[in-house]
Design a protein around this motif. Structure first.
Motif, mmCIF file in Angstrom:
data_model
loop_
_atom_site.group_PDB
_atom_site.id
_atom_site.type_symbol
_atom_site.label_atom_id
_atom_site.label_comp_id
_atom_site.label_asym_id
_atom_site.label_seq_id
_atom_site.Cartn_x
_atom_site.Cartn_y
_atom_site.Cartn_z
ATOM 1 N N LEU A 71 0.835 -1.196 0.000
ATOM 2 C CA LEU A 71 0.000 0.000 0.000
ATOM 3 C C LEU A 71 0.873 1.251 0.000
ATOM 4 O O LEU A 71 1.659 1.484 0.917
ATOM 5 C CB LEU A 71 -0.905 0.020 1.240
ATOM 6 N N THR A 376 -13.157 6.215 -5.038
ATOM 7 C CA THR A 376 -12.692 4.826 -4.990
ATOM 8 C C THR A 376 -11.778 4.527 -6.166
ATOM 9 O O THR A 376 -12.021 4.976 -7.281
ATOM 10 C CB THR A 376 -13.891 3.853 -5.000
ATOM 11 N N LEU A 379 -6.956 -1.030 -6.396
ATOM 12 C CA LEU A 379 -5.561 -1.205 -6.019
ATOM 13 C C LEU A 379 -4.932 -2.390 -6.731
ATOM 14 O O LEU A 379 -3.826 -2.308 -7.246
ATOM 15 C CB LEU A 379 -5.435 -1.386 -4.509
ATOM 16 N N ARG A 395 -9.620 0.906 -2.787
ATOM 17 C CA ARG A 395 -9.444 1.893 -1.712
ATOM 18 C C ARG A 395 -10.395 3.050 -1.951
ATOM 19 O O ARG A 395 -10.464 3.596 -3.056
ATOM 20 C CB ARG A 395 -8.015 2.420 -1.685
ATOM 21 N N TYR A 397 -11.147 6.817 -0.738
ATOM 22 C CA TYR A 397 -10.371 7.900 -0.142
ATOM 23 C C TYR A 397 -11.309 9.045 0.214
ATOM 24 O O TYR A 397 -12.100 9.510 -0.608
ATOM 25 C CB TYR A 397 -9.325 8.332 -1.170
ATOM 26 N N ASP A 403 -9.645 6.802 5.032
ATOM 27 C CA ASP A 403 -9.814 5.925 3.871
ATOM 28 C C ASP A 403 -10.340 4.568 4.318
ATOM 29 O O ASP A 403 -10.408 4.274 5.515
ATOM 30 C CB ASP A 403 -8.500 5.767 3.094
ATOM 31 N N THR A 404 -10.750 3.770 3.342
ATOM 32 C CA THR A 404 -11.187 2.397 3.578
ATOM 33 C C THR A 404 -10.605 1.505 2.493
ATOM 34 O O THR A 404 -10.755 1.796 1.305
ATOM 35 C CB THR A 404 -12.720 2.268 3.558
ATOM 36 N N ILE A 405 -9.933 0.444 2.907
ATOM 37 C CA ILE A 405 -9.499 -0.606 1.982
ATOM 38 C C ILE A 405 -10.520 -1.729 2.072
ATOM 39 O O ILE A 405 -10.880 -2.156 3.169
ATOM 40 C CB ILE A 405 -8.107 -1.147 2.352
ATOM 41 N N THR A 423 -12.664 -5.152 5.462
ATOM 42 C CA THR A 423 -12.334 -3.741 5.287
ATOM 43 C C THR A 423 -11.429 -3.301 6.423
ATOM 44 O O THR A 423 -11.498 -3.820 7.534
ATOM 45 C CB THR A 423 -13.586 -2.837 5.261
ATOM 46 N N SER A 425 -8.574 0.330 7.449
ATOM 47 C CA SER A 425 -8.068 1.636 7.062
ATOM 48 C C SER A 425 -6.553 1.647 7.122
ATOM 49 O O SER A 425 -5.950 0.992 7.984
ATOM 50 C CB SER A 425 -8.621 2.729 7.979
ATOM 51 N N THR A 426 -5.918 2.414 6.241
ATOM 52 C CA THR A 426 -4.463 2.521 6.314
ATOM 53 C C THR A 426 -4.043 3.355 7.522
ATOM 54 O O THR A 426 -2.841 3.433 7.824
ATOM 55 C CB THR A 426 -3.871 3.142 5.034
#
Length: 434
Positions: A71, A376, A379, A395, A397, A403-405, A423, A425-426
């Motif tokens: 990431l 979105t 990735l 992802r 943003y 953010d949400t992966i 899900t 988050s970074t």
């Protein structure tokens, strides 16, 4: 090898802006797809990176046989904060395990220049450069340069190990005879271009030339060999490198311009001396993805534009078609495990187009609902849970600090699960430096 030096299908660009889609299919793994997603508030506790023994799995930095996720562009503590670095989420038998996470920062992991760490530290490519069974990560940095003569090499290598990516990176060594002009030597692409079983690197030189570095590489970052720069039909080598004609040599995609705009591109065929063979011209487009879409026996190419998606079946063959779907960014993967690739098209919506015996068709096209409000981007498309079906990782943003992966598993009957199985988050990487 394909994107990031992997033998797989994929796309030239890793992400594109897209708006929230509408609707989506039900997954055939209800238990995995319907469980409550993780949230930042319920972020899993840190767990040790599993110890591996080496594997041939793509992007497996700790060699435990499970694919890992890289990431870039992690969220910050505040809008004025510095870039945290590169996040790694390690895999497990059940898929990605956000608890086994690692932050790679320039202060801790980059090679220094005159005692100073670089400010830029971005993941560029991954492949097993030293052939030890552990995937290595190629990163780009910003070494100081006074503008006189050839700039220094900005690329560094972090080597994988039984405990994952560890220690300090080493600077990629590009021999003088392989360099040309005064451009930065960047845009690395992994692939086994000469068919000897070792991962090679191709990087940009300048003025239509590329540097071809033959693997395996030493732990000091030096290639086994490198000759004079190669003449190229374009300035920008681009992932994925794939063996389109099944001759055992990876072939190199080259674009005339770097970035996400429309560009001419060509496929330079690999051979015993590397990517020096015939160059097959592809239609001008924004992005290119390779997959086995069903009509031909070999790999096919999809070339996306703002208007439609051009198809070239059995590249470098002449079977041609077109989809009335804009393809600003394309990815490919076999989501239902039937041996035929689907095409992922990201634009105003995120859509999956099924591969069939007669080729790609928009009939039954699936629209994926993003996991949250915001912008979105795709990735990657890859199999993270080992069920031989590709998974979709996106992802969403919502600014520098949110953010949400989301990971959507592939599904046998419906291509992809309706809800993400996972899900996170970074933001979980803040404070996760190791």
């Amino acid at each position: 090898m394909g994107k990031n030096g992997i033998r797989a299908v994929g796309a030239v660009a890793g992400c594109a802006l897209l708006l929230a889609g509408c609707g989506g299919p039900e997954g055939d793994k209800a238990g995995a797809a319907d469980r409550d997603p993780l949230t930042v508030a319920k972020a899993p506790a840190r767990i040790p990176v599993p110890v591996g023994r080496g594997s041939k799995v793509d992007s497996d930095f700790n060699g435990d046989g499970h694919r890992d996720l890289v990431l870039n562009d992690l969220v910050k503590r505040d809008t004025h904060g510095d870039d945290a670095g590169i996040g790694i989420v390690y895999g497990s038998a059940d898929g990605l395990a956000p608890g086994a996470r690692q932050l790679l920062s320039p202060a801790q992991h980059a090679a220094t220049t005159k005692g100073q760490s670089p400010a830029v530290f971005d993941a560029e490519a991954s492949c097993d450069l030293d052939k030890d069974g552990f995937t290595d990560l190629v990163v780009s940095t910003d070494p100081p340069y006074d503008g006189q003569g050839q700039p220094p090499v900005p690329l560094q290598i972090l080597f994988g190990s039984a405990r994952g990516l560890s220690g300090k990176a080493v600077k990629l060594a590009i021999p003088a005879q392989a360099r040309f002009g005064n451009d930065w030597p960047d845009q690395p692409v992994c692939g086994d271009f000469n068919g000897d079983g070792a991962a090679d690197l191709v990087v940009h030189a300048s003025d239509g030339r590329l540097s071809y570095l033959r693997g395996p590489f030493t732990r000091k970052g030096a290639p086994k060999a490198a000759g004079a720069p190669l003449d190229s039909p374009g300035n920008a080598p681009a992932p994925p490198a794939v063996d389109v004609d099944g001759d055992g040599y990876d072939d190199l995609l080259v674009r005339t311009a770097e970035g996400s705009g429309t560009s001419d591109s060509s496929l330079v065929l690999g051979g015993p001396t590397g990517p020096t063979g015939t160059a097959v011209a592809l239609p001008k487009g924004v992005d290119v993805a390779f997959g086995q879409f069903g009509k031909g026996k070999g790999l096919d190419a999809a070339i996306g534009t703002l208007r439609a998606t051009a198809l070239r079946y059995e590249v470098p063959g002449t079977l041609r078609a077109e989809l009335a779907v804009a393809g600003t960014v394309l990815d490919a993967g076999d989501f239902d495990g039937d041996g035929v690739s689907e095409l992922v098209s990201s634009g105003s919506q995120l859509r999956i187009i099924k591969g069939r015996a007669g080729g790609l068709s928009t009939s039954g096209m699936v629209t994926v609902q993003p996991p949250a409000g915001g912008t979105t981007r795709v990735l990657t498309v890859a199999d993270f849970d080992g069920d031989e079906r590709a998974d979709l990782v996106v992802r969403t943003y919502r600014g520098d600090t949110e953010d949400t992966i989301a990971v959507y598993p592939g599904a046998k009957k419906t291509l992809i699960a309706r809800k993400p199985a996972l899900t996170f988050s970074t933001s979980e990487f803040l404070g996760a430096e190791s």
